[in-house]
Design a protein around this motif. Sequence first.
Motif: not given
Length: 745
Positions: A5-22, A493-499
């Motif tokens: 459950s904890d790992i799934l929550r972290r993965v979903r947080a990654l996907l929300r950041e890709l959608d612009g929900h920081h 993914w560049y925006e999320s990890n490098i910029n």
Amino acid sequence: AEVESDILRRVRALLRELDGHHPSCQSDRGMLRWTLHKKIDQNPSTSCVLLRILVKELERAERGDLQHYIIPLLHTLMYTLIQAPCIPDELCARVYDFCKRLLTLPKPFCTIGLDYASRLKVERTAPGTLYQRMVISEQSLRSAPYPYQERIFIFADPELLPEAICTALVTDTEAARVSQSPRGCMSCVVTHALQAALGDTCNIHGLRARLQALPPGDVEHWFQQVVAAVEGAGSEGGSERGQHTARLERIYHGLLGSLPAGNGPQEGLQGTPLPNPNISFHLWTEDEQLWKELVLFLRPLSQSCEPDCLGQDLDPIEVQDILPDCACCEQSRFSVLSTDSGIERDLPAQEEPCAADSEHSRLHRKGGIKKKLSPLDSVAFLQPGSGGPGGKPPGKPPRRSGTAPEPAAPLQRLHTARVVLLGDDRILGRLAQAYHSLRKRETRRVFLTPRLDLQFYHIPVAPGQPHPSAAADHAGLEELCEVAGYLGRADPWYESNINTLCHMIPKLATMPSSPSRALVTDLFLTDVIAYYARMGTQPVCFQVHAVKVLFRDPAQEPAEDVFLTELLTQVQDSPSHRDLSTTKRKTTLDGPGINLTVTYRKVVLSDREKELALALRSTGLLMKAITADEAADRGCLSVTITEIVRVNNLAGRSFSAVANRFKTRNIKIRSPEQRPFTVQLDKDSRRTYRDVIGLEVSPCLEPSYCMQKTRTMKCSPHETEDVGLVKYLPKSLLLPINTFAGVIQ
């Protein structure tokens, strides 16, 4: 269930950041991927849990038409899979099948899918292959079955970055380098390969203790045994996984000796950490420093006096420029100086030569230093592939007629240089200059191209304090990091990890020294740079533009330069005392600025070019190669001319500034009154030309294309179109900068 459950929550947080929900906590932005992988590193037995979650999310994104999730999830999955201690074959097969389905999608999905599918095919046959190859190449470990080498070069301009950032990065990269040894990296390869093949039956604690007790020579022996077994299984197409496991099991029992087998740890699988790659930090102080470092990577100083010396492939003067203290190269440089006039009758008389070898010996010459010709003059002597191993070495006598030439072994690119540029658009402008110079040098004498795979990366860094070299008109961070902004819009993914590192690196560099700072800096910065260099394989190509500058002084030769992002011209406010009164009088009549004639080819939607000419009064113009418009052609220049328009009204005569905008690829600007203006390239005040009265801008041509084009024109002077080899050569010089996905349409 709690861990999943904890790992799934972290993965979903990654996907929300890709959608612009920081994330709500701004400090967590850009660190979600890093914290996820670090959590798996702390508990390697949960790697399979993360892999299953990522596979389910990938399949969900495929069904739900959420394609912008696919590449970030796939990179996260592969990075976890490479470091996982042991992966079930059925899980590997699911990932492999998903990558094959990506082949039906457009680029870059099909490109990345094909790359990862080919890697997974090898990994399924010989588990641990991807980890082993990554460590061998990054650490430059000697291995005959896999002789590839890689190195990460970090370049920073000390005049553009604060001293604190440069000092912190030097300290961190040096600490990462000395913290690991070749013996430790070999032990990691052996441990990971045996555990990946044997799974829970591998006594990982006993194996590590055994390797620690062995002398370095024995550790290398077992390392070579494991590498040969893994690479042998990977190269055999019909080899089964069971045969590979049996082969490594014999090595495992031979290594442990009398220690009992099957006593694996009861707490689960133990991970083997992935060593940090070989990273070197360089302060960019010389124009030719990039080329010199790449040459030294291919031929280290320790090999400079060996038979495979630099002097066999490079000009002796260039060798002395790179290795000034190499006595062997210096002696060979002067030993080949020739006093021969080159005329046959000036040869000394020979005493009764043999009849069979009379002609051969009479025409024999020793290699000498020739006068360096210009690229155009030496075109007739350049053959395709010249300068490589197929060419004749200096001093070798010509072969006799009737004998077959010796077959030349094909060159392989065994070295990969990953050049990371830290800074803003100004250091990328320097990179464009250095890359153009390197391509011209390679056109004259091929050395790096057939031997080296050159990859460029860019990490934007916000300057801590405004530097004098930053123009006042470009003081804003967005203006100074337009390339990084474009890459972030093209690749989420560049925006999320490098910029996100743009502001984080200066903060980490200025943190006070403490155990917490050392922990965050050593783990975070080094890991992010390594992750970017390892997984960022898709290039985004930017057109390099050439500019020819004409000066007011007729005796001064025109200057030729290149730029990547923009060119700015402004009226030069330095009239002479003699022209001062005339200038004031004309300004009151004609308004501010100077008269210009502009000739350009306008780009329209139909991709047809239309010749246009303008005569106007202007205070300056701005040419931008990168705009905020994602649909814009990166090969076009967006030109904005500040035109001064005279307005007559009841209050009298007044002047207004009007922005005249158009797109073009070729443009010429002249000052008919010989009034000077300044030209600044790539937002860098150090690259400013003064007393300019004209300039010409066009796409920069690839030097190899120019060479072959000139050669063709000499043979067929009346041929206007590209014929022969020229048709198949790239015409424009493009600067590739790697991201994780390239440009996602």
